[in-house]
Design a protein around this motif. Structure first.
Motif, PDB file in Angstrom:
ATOM      1  N   LYS A  21       0.582  -0.848   0.069  1.00 33.11           N
ATOM      2  CA  LYS A  21      -0.284  -0.154  -0.219  1.00 33.11           C
ATOM      3  C   LYS A  21       0.785   1.458  -0.019  1.00 33.11           C
ATOM      4  O   LYS A  21       0.579   2.230  -0.690  1.00 33.11           O
ATOM      5  CB  LYS A  21      -0.834   0.198   1.213  1.00 33.11           C
ATOM      6  N   ALA A  22       1.713   1.554   0.914  1.00 33.39           N
ATOM      7  CA  ALA A  22       2.589   2.499   1.406  1.00 33.39           C
ATOM      8  C   ALA A  22       3.096   2.741  -0.061  1.00 33.39           C
ATOM      9  O   ALA A  22       3.459   3.504  -0.529  1.00 33.39           O
ATOM     10  CB  ALA A  22       4.182   1.940   1.206  1.00 33.39           C
ATOM     11  N   GLN A  23       3.985   1.538  -1.190  1.00 37.57           N
ATOM     12  CA  GLN A  23       4.694   1.377  -2.368  1.00 37.57           C
ATOM     13  C   GLN A  23       3.741   2.092  -3.582  1.00 37.57           C
ATOM     14  O   GLN A  23       4.437   2.950  -4.275  1.00 37.57           O
ATOM     15  CB  GLN A  23       4.945   0.239  -3.249  1.00 37.57           C
ATOM     16  N   ARG A  24       2.213   1.963  -3.855  1.00 37.75           N
ATOM     17  CA  ARG A  24       0.770   2.342  -4.333  1.00 37.75           C
ATOM     18  C   ARG A  24       1.235   4.027  -3.862  1.00 37.75           C
ATOM     19  O   ARG A  24       0.858   4.461  -4.114  1.00 37.75           O
ATOM     20  CB  ARG A  24       0.063   1.662  -4.714  1.00 37.75           C
ATOM     21  N   ILE A  25       1.276   4.109  -3.118  1.00 36.95           N
ATOM     22  CA  ILE A  25       0.669   5.625  -2.450  1.00 36.95           C
ATOM     23  C   ILE A  25       1.851   6.328  -2.937  1.00 36.95           C
ATOM     24  O   ILE A  25       1.262   7.770  -3.055  1.00 36.95           O
ATOM     25  CB  ILE A  25       0.421   5.623  -0.916  1.00 36.95           C
ATOM     26  N   LYS A  26       3.064   6.116  -2.635  1.00 35.03           N
ATOM     27  CA  LYS A  26       4.569   7.117  -3.014  1.00 35.03           C
ATOM     28  C   LYS A  26       4.411   6.910  -4.742  1.00 35.03           C
ATOM     29  O   LYS A  26       4.706   7.833  -5.156  1.00 35.03           O
ATOM     30  CB  LYS A  26       5.894   5.972  -2.153  1.00 35.03           C
ATOM     31  N   SER A  27       3.498   6.002  -5.539  1.00 34.12           N
ATOM     32  CA  SER A  27       3.655   6.348  -6.691  1.00 34.12           C
ATOM     33  C   SER A  27       2.808   6.836  -7.003  1.00 34.12           C
ATOM     34  O   SER A  27       3.181   7.087  -8.384  1.00 34.12           O
ATOM     35  CB  SER A  27       3.016   4.813  -7.165  1.00 34.12           C
ATOM     36  N   TYR A  28       2.052   7.858  -6.750  1.00 33.29           N
ATOM     37  CA  TYR A  28       1.098   8.669  -7.491  1.00 33.29           C
ATOM     38  C   TYR A  28       1.246   9.412  -8.364  1.00 33.29           C
ATOM     39  O   TYR A  28       0.738   9.968  -9.249  1.00 33.29           O
ATOM     40  CB  TYR A  28      -0.382   9.234  -6.211  1.00 33.29           C
TER      41      TYR A  28
END
Length: 260
Positions: free
Chosen positions: A120-127
């Motif tokens: 989840k943290a990786q996805r959020i950082k990708s925004y």
């Protein structure tokens, strides 16, 4: 309504949902043999291919509702549903909401597990990078989804996958990532669905925890799984064997020709 194409003249309808940064063109290697036995309904998911974005956060359940609208427009009430990666997440959302529509559900290099905290943290950082440097995001990520032991053999397929990703609307990709972050555990869907459940997974899949997935599948007679010697993209890496499995398991009917 979502953009879709129909191919083939089979009595059974197989609905194909592509994954993240893909579109309905990804099925081209499998289509000739699937269309011998099925009528294929290939759908472009929101913000991908020729389908428009439907929300700032495209949850799997919201997109499942849009898939149902396509089915209803074609008067389809009993289908086989197959989803690759994100398409599998949407398929699980569909199965949860509309189980009566399904003859079978195929998780195609996908999982019922939600994102863990790290993912989840990786996805959020990708925004931000998806919004501001989408080409860099695609080029950095797409090659890692293939079997690392066969990247030289798969060079042409990796390039096709990359060009497909780059053709995606970056804001559509962003809305989809936001939706994937909100995914919940869907194991209960597999525990309760009466339809046939098929799981096709990759031994070298960097996007799905294959070993954990297979180990934790519910012990039910309607569930069957296969683990192939490939990465996350069986439709490009192993189209022949994937097609053979689908035809055999869903229709007990091997295709006339295999492209192994």
């Amino acid at each position: 309504m979502l953009h879709f194409e129909k191919k083939g003249n089979g009595k059974e309808t197989l609905v194909l949902l592509h994954g993240f940064m893909e579109n309905s063109s990804i099925w081209s290697d499998m289509e000739p043999h699937l269309s011998e036995n099925f009528t294929l309904l290939k759908i472009d998911l929101p913000g991908h291919g020729q389908s428009e974005i439907i929300a700032e956060v495209q949850t799997m359940e919201l997109v499942a509702e849009e898939v149902k609208k396509v089915l209803d427009s074609q008067n389809l009430k009993k289908i086989h549903l197959l989803g690759h990666s994100m398409g599998g997440y949407i398929s699980l959302g569909f199965a949860e909401k509309y189980p009566e529509y399904l003859k079978s559900l195929t998780l195609f290099f996908s999982t019922y597990f939600p994102d863990d905290a790290e993912k989840k943290a990786q996805r959020i950082k990708s925004y931000r990078i998806i919004q501001d440097a989408f080409a860099h995001y695609a080029k950095a990520g797409v090659p890692n989804l293939f079997n690392p032991n066969e990247k030289d053999i798969l060079e042409g397929k990796i390039e096709i996958a990359l060009q497909t990703a780059l053709s995606t609307n970056n804001l559509g990709a962003l809305a989809s990532v936001k939706g994937m972050v909100e995914r919940t555990d869907k194991k209960h869907v597999l525990e309760n669905l009466e339809a046939k459940i098929l799981v096709i997974a990759g031994k070298h899949d960097n996007a799905v925890k294959t070993e954990l997935l297979i180990k934790n599948l519910p012990d039910r007679t309607n569930i069957k799984s296969y683990v192939l010697d490939c990465g996350h993209n069986g439709h490009w890496e192993k189209p022949g064997i994937c097609t053979a499995i689908i035809n055999t398991e869903l229709l007990h009917n091997l295709p006339k020709h295999l492209v192994l």
